[in-house]
Scaffold this motif. Sequence first.
Motif, PDB file in Angstrom:
ATOM      1  N   UNK A  89      28.249 100.016   5.335  1.00 56.87           N
ATOM      2  CA  UNK A  89      29.196  98.966   4.949  1.00 56.87           C
ATOM      3  C   UNK A  89      28.807  97.674   5.663  1.00 56.87           C
ATOM      4  N   UNK A  90      28.506  96.641   4.890  1.00 52.57           N
ATOM      5  CA  UNK A  90      28.137  95.334   5.438  1.00 52.57           C
ATOM      6  C   UNK A  90      29.209  94.318   5.050  1.00 52.57           C
ATOM      7  N   UNK A  91      29.713  93.599   6.048  1.00 53.56           N
ATOM      8  CA  UNK A  91      30.798  92.652   5.831  1.00 53.56           C
ATOM      9  C   UNK A  91      30.395  91.288   6.372  1.00 53.56           C
ATOM     10  N   UNK A  92      30.628  90.253   5.578  1.00 54.03           N
ATOM     11  CA  UNK A  92      30.390  88.870   5.999  1.00 54.03           C
ATOM     12  C   UNK A  92      31.711  88.121   5.911  1.00 54.03           C
ATOM     13  N   UNK A  93      32.104  87.497   7.000  1.00 53.47           N
ATOM     14  CA  UNK A  93      33.361  86.760   7.061  1.00 53.47           C
ATOM     15  C   UNK A  93      33.081  85.340   7.529  1.00 53.47           C
ATOM     16  N   UNK A  94      33.371  84.373   6.668  1.00 51.27           N
ATOM     17  CA  UNK A  94      33.197  82.954   6.998  1.00 51.27           C
ATOM     18  C   UNK A  94      34.569  82.353   7.278  1.00 51.27           C
ATOM     19  N   UNK A  95      34.792  81.939   8.515  1.00 58.14           N
ATOM     20  CA  UNK A  95      36.068  81.364   8.925  1.00 58.14           C
ATOM     21  C   UNK A  95      35.966  79.839   9.001  1.00 58.14           C
TER      22      UNK A  95
END
Length: 299
Positions: free
Chosen positions: A221-227
Amino acid sequence: MRLIETFRAYGALSPEQRRILKEKRIEGERTPAEWVTLLGGLAAYDRQADAIRTRATVLMIVAPLLVFFASLFGSLALGYEDLAFLGALGLALLVAVPLVAVFLATRSADLANQLREVAIPLVALIGDDLGPGGTLRLGLDLRGGAVAAKLREERPPFNERGRSIRERVFLDPWMTGTAALNDGSRLRWSLTDEVRERRISRRNARGKTKTKTKYRSRSLAEVALDLPAAIYRLRTGATASAAGIRASSEGKWLKLRGRQCTRQKDLEPRSAPLKDVLRSITGLYALAESIAKQEPRHV
């Protein structure tokens, strides 16, 4: 009753759902409610079809035993050996032929269990963190992991403790998704299964060769989060090298990346990928702190 319920579930599918059931792939952008409705109908049919296929498999195994015991009873108790055998054979065929038809029909339309165990719950949970009218973009490949189109490597056969072993490795990138959350963040995730198929052949003392097939899978599982940098900053003590964090060149986004890997002794990892995505999102948010007075809610 189970067969009737399966037919009813199929009859309730829309033309679009039947097309997806045939192609086993879908990509598009919809609201979470629309996704749950679309995928939920497919999951309801798939659950019924899995159950009826399991029963059909058991009954197909029982049918030859029915022929044997019925012919044995007829020959020993009644003295009509040939007649008993033919009658039992006819009865077995009467039962087996519809069962084979049901098995083949449901098997050809079988969807990977990740649909109902991972995809639908994940869409519902992430959907809670979207703004009004927010949409999710999803890509789903529900053909399953061990299909010819996903074969990545076929290893040379080898012997181990008197057994002949053949291994094949499949790569199954079965889900991608993107969403804009209600705090202005951008979320992207992907789920990929690596499936190892091992066929083990052993010759017994009578000279017969028996083959067993075993599977092991690894789900990534790969997750990218741009805040938004206007709302978030890196929490004190968190380092880019330790957490795998990097900032964009424009300085408008705080970019966080997470990876979770789960190994299972199964062809299809169950709920583990769902937990991995949620754990990654929670962990990435924990690395940042809000600059605004009010903490935004998140998954």
